[in-house]
Design a protein around this motif. Structure first.
Motif, PDB file in Angstrom:
ATOM      1  N   GLU A 244      -5.844  -6.156   4.121  1.00  0.00           N
ATOM      2  CA  GLU A 244      -6.989  -6.337   3.238  1.00  0.00           C
ATOM      3  C   GLU A 244      -7.623  -4.980   2.929  1.00  0.00           C
ATOM      4  N   LEU A 245      -7.846  -4.704   1.648  1.00  0.00           N
ATOM      5  CA  LEU A 245      -8.522  -3.489   1.198  1.00  0.00           C
ATOM      6  C   LEU A 245      -9.947  -3.845   0.821  1.00  0.00           C
ATOM      7  N   THR A 246     -10.887  -3.013   1.239  1.00  0.00           N
ATOM      8  CA  THR A 246     -12.300  -3.349   1.072  1.00  0.00           C
ATOM      9  C   THR A 246     -13.107  -2.147   0.618  1.00  0.00           C
ATOM     10  N   ALA A 247     -14.074  -2.393  -0.254  1.00  0.00           N
ATOM     11  CA  ALA A 247     -15.083  -1.406  -0.633  1.00  0.00           C
ATOM     12  C   ALA A 247     -16.446  -2.056  -0.435  1.00  0.00           C
ATOM     13  N   MET A 248     -17.308  -1.403   0.337  1.00  0.00           N
ATOM     14  CA  MET A 248     -18.624  -1.971   0.642  1.00  0.00           C
ATOM     15  C   MET A 248     -19.695  -0.890   0.562  1.00  0.00           C
ATOM     16  N   TRP A 249     -20.926  -1.329   0.478  1.00  0.00           N
ATOM     17  CA  TRP A 249     -22.087  -0.439   0.584  1.00  0.00           C
ATOM     18  C   TRP A 249     -22.782  -0.763   1.894  1.00  0.00           C
ATOM     19  N   ARG A 250     -23.007   0.254   2.729  1.00  0.00           N
ATOM     20  CA  ARG A 250     -23.568   0.041   4.068  1.00  0.00           C
ATOM     21  C   ARG A 250     -24.879   0.801   4.233  1.00  0.00           C
ATOM     22  N   TYR A 251     -25.890   0.126   4.750  1.00  0.00           N
ATOM     23  CA  TYR A 251     -27.193   0.735   5.024  1.00  0.00           C
ATOM     24  C   TYR A 251     -27.531   0.508   6.491  1.00  0.00           C
ATOM     25  N   LEU A 252     -27.879   1.583   7.189  1.00  0.00           N
ATOM     26  CA  LEU A 252     -28.249   1.522   8.606  1.00  0.00           C
ATOM     27  C   LEU A 252     -29.560   2.263   8.802  1.00  0.00           C
ATOM     28  N   SER A 253     -30.523   1.625   9.460  1.00  0.00           N
ATOM     29  CA  SER A 253     -31.849   2.216   9.626  1.00  0.00           C
ATOM     30  C   SER A 253     -32.300   2.130  11.078  1.00  0.00           C
ATOM     31  N   TYR A 254     -32.997   3.179  11.530  1.00  0.00           N
ATOM     32  CA  TYR A 254     -33.586   3.222  12.868  1.00  0.00           C
ATOM     33  C   TYR A 254     -35.032   3.715  12.778  1.00  0.00           C
ATOM     34  N   ASP A 255     -35.926   2.982  13.404  1.00  0.00           N
ATOM     35  CA  ASP A 255     -37.310   3.385  13.577  1.00  0.00           C
ATOM     36  C   ASP A 255     -37.550   3.488  15.076  1.00  0.00           C
ATOM     37  N   MET A 256     -37.661   4.721  15.583  1.00  0.00           N
ATOM     38  CA  MET A 256     -37.736   4.943  17.021  1.00  0.00           C
ATOM     39  C   MET A 256     -39.168   4.815  17.538  1.00  0.00           C
ATOM     40  N   SER A 258     -42.243   6.334  19.904  1.00  0.00           N
ATOM     41  CA  SER A 258     -42.729   7.706  20.041  1.00  0.00           C
ATOM     42  C   SER A 258     -42.245   8.330  21.339  1.00  0.00           C
ATOM     43  N   GLY A 259     -42.166   9.657  21.335  1.00  0.00           N
ATOM     44  CA  GLY A 259     -41.818  10.392  22.547  1.00  0.00           C
ATOM     45  C   GLY A 259     -40.430  10.982  22.549  1.00  0.00           C
ATOM     46  N   GLY A 260     -39.573  10.619  21.617  1.00  0.00           N
ATOM     47  CA  GLY A 260     -38.219  11.152  21.572  1.00  0.00           C
ATOM     48  C   GLY A 260     -38.062  12.190  20.471  1.00  0.00           C
ATOM     49  N   PRO A 261     -36.902  12.860  20.422  1.00  0.00           N
ATOM     50  CA  PRO A 261     -36.684  13.893  19.412  1.00  0.00           C
ATOM     51  C   PRO A 261     -36.493  13.331  18.015  1.00  0.00           C
ATOM     52  N   ILE A 262     -36.128  12.051  17.886  1.00  0.00           N
ATOM     53  CA  ILE A 262     -35.912  11.441  16.577  1.00  0.00           C
ATOM     54  C   ILE A 262     -37.005  10.414  16.324  1.00  0.00           C
ATOM     55  N   ASP A 263     -37.635  10.510  15.158  1.00  0.00           N
ATOM     56  CA  ASP A 263     -38.693   9.585  14.785  1.00  0.00           C
ATOM     57  C   ASP A 263     -38.114   8.401  14.017  1.00  0.00           C
ATOM     58  N   ASN A 264     -37.362   8.686  12.963  1.00  0.00           N
ATOM     59  CA  ASN A 264     -36.669   7.642  12.216  1.00  0.00           C
ATOM     60  C   ASN A 264     -35.520   8.256  11.445  1.00  0.00           C
ATOM     61  N   LEU A 265     -34.493   7.465  11.219  1.00  0.00           N
ATOM     62  CA  LEU A 265     -33.330   7.890  10.461  1.00  0.00           C
ATOM     63  C   LEU A 265     -32.779   6.710   9.691  1.00  0.00           C
ATOM     64  N   HIS A 266     -32.186   6.993   8.542  1.00  0.00           N
ATOM     65  CA  HIS A 266     -31.473   5.951   7.821  1.00  0.00           C
ATOM     66  C   HIS A 266     -30.237   6.556   7.145  1.00  0.00           C
ATOM     67  N   PHE A 267     -29.195   5.740   7.057  1.00  0.00           N
ATOM     68  CA  PHE A 267     -27.931   6.134   6.456  1.00  0.00           C
ATOM     69  C   PHE A 267     -27.596   5.111   5.371  1.00  0.00           C
ATOM     70  N   ASN A 268     -27.182   5.601   4.204  1.00  0.00           N
ATOM     71  CA  ASN A 268     -27.020   4.726   3.060  1.00  0.00           C
ATOM     72  C   ASN A 268     -25.887   5.239   2.187  1.00  0.00           C
ATOM     73  N   GLY A 269     -24.791   4.457   2.054  1.00  0.00           N
ATOM     74  CA  GLY A 269     -23.704   4.941   1.229  1.00  0.00           C
ATOM     75  C   GLY A 269     -22.494   4.030   1.210  1.00  0.00           C
ATOM     76  N   PRO A 270     -21.447   4.427   0.460  1.00  0.00           N
ATOM     77  CA  PRO A 270     -20.254   3.594   0.302  1.00  0.00           C
ATOM     78  C   PRO A 270     -19.265   3.751   1.440  1.00  0.00           C
ATOM     79  N   MET A 271     -18.504   2.676   1.701  1.00  0.00           N
ATOM     80  CA  MET A 271     -17.402   2.686   2.641  1.00  0.00           C
ATOM     81  C   MET A 271     -16.170   2.151   1.903  1.00  0.00           C
ATOM     82  N   VAL A 272     -15.012   2.712   2.226  1.00  0.00           N
ATOM     83  CA  VAL A 272     -13.756   2.177   1.712  1.00  0.00           C
ATOM     84  C   VAL A 272     -12.727   2.211   2.818  1.00  0.00           C
TER      85      VAL A 272
END
Length: 278
Positions: A244-256, A258-272
């Motif tokens: 099976e061949l697939t093309a998708m759009w994937r969004y991943l989000s993190y809201d951390m 307090s107290g760590g080195p990362i506050d929030n991050l999100h990733f947004n883009g195509p996968m094939v």
């Protein structure tokens, strides 16, 4: 004093590999209804992911080192790929899956006017490099609540690990004002690893009369060591025999929390990519 923030808002550009690899993203395509529901079924996927990413990262400095603050939203972009893949197994209405995503994102800006170090703005040009390396591992179980030739739907529950290392390096060029000479060249890095429980659903809707084309979809959300994490994916797939061949759009989000080195991050883009089923 609260730690200064590093703003991250950037776009990763790149050509999708022609031989591209993508997913059943945690078997996000969900296997079609099986003629023999009591038989074991397996799938293995490899894929490429080209995300934009943004967010906010707390600066982490060595003891006695200067705090920094920089806007890297206008950096030139580059990206390196790591291994990305997923595996699933199931029998009857029950199944399990694992999805691993390795990221190695980097940017460099020869001259950055929006940079402050040690609490004061730097009036001269500053050469800066920013990188974000790490991995996201999702694993869990699933239960099929709808099995129809046109629509399949699974409920899922599990856990996700998030491990990231943001790094910033700078080199102050020209007049640095009152900044100590030792601070003209430096860097800062931090690490963050979080585990969260997740719940969600995934499925596919078959289009056409021959059943080769379908619309896969996936969603999960959860919390734990982070304040909130969620991801969603949707796209189109084409099946031929066991491949099976697939093309998708994937969004991943993190809201951390307090107290760590990362506050929030999100990733947004195509996968094939591609999936093999047996």
């Amino acid at each position: 004093m609260g730690s200064p923030k590093l703003k991250v808002d950037r776009t990763i550009h790149g050509a999708v590999l022609l031989a591209a690899l993508v997913p059943a993203f945690a078997d996000a395509q969900t296997a079609p209804a099986d003629a023999n529901p009591n038989a074991w079924r397996y799938s293995l996927s490899v894929y490429g992911y080209l995300p934009n990413f943004g967010g906010q990262v707390d600066s982490v400095t060595s003891p006695g080192g200067p705090g920094f603050q920089a806007n890297v939203g206008q950096f030139s972009d580059s990206q390196k790929f790591g291994f990305m893949g997923s595996f699933s197994a199931g029998k009857g209405n029950w199944g399990a899956f694992s999805d691993y995503l390795n990221l190695n994102l980097a940017s460099a800006k020869p001259y950055s006017p929006d940079f402050s170090l040690g609490g004061g703005a730097i009036s001269s040009s500053t050469a800066t490099d920013f990188s974000l390396k790490g991995s996201v591992w999702t694993l869990g179980g699933e239960y099929r609540v709808m099995s129809d030739p046109v629509l399949t739907l699974d409920l899922l529950a599990g856990a996700r690990m998030f491990a990231m290392k943001p790094t910033l390096r700078w080199n102050v060029l020209g007049d640095s004002g009152s900044l100590q000479p030792v601070s003209r060249v430096g860097g800062s890095a931090g690490t963050d690893t979080q585990w969260d429980g997740i719940f969600g659903l995934k499925g596919r809707y078959v289009v056409g009369n021959n059943g080769r084309w379908s619309l896969p979809f996936y969603f999960d959300a959860g919390t734990g060591q982070s304040h909130l994490t969620y991801q969603a994916a949707a796209g189109v797939s084409y099946s031929y025999s066991s491949i099976e061949l697939t093309a998708m759009w994937r969004y991943l989000s993190y809201d951390m929390k307090s107290g760590g080195p990362i506050d929030n991050l999100h990733f947004n883009g195509p996968m094939v990519g591609a999936t093999v089923r047996w």
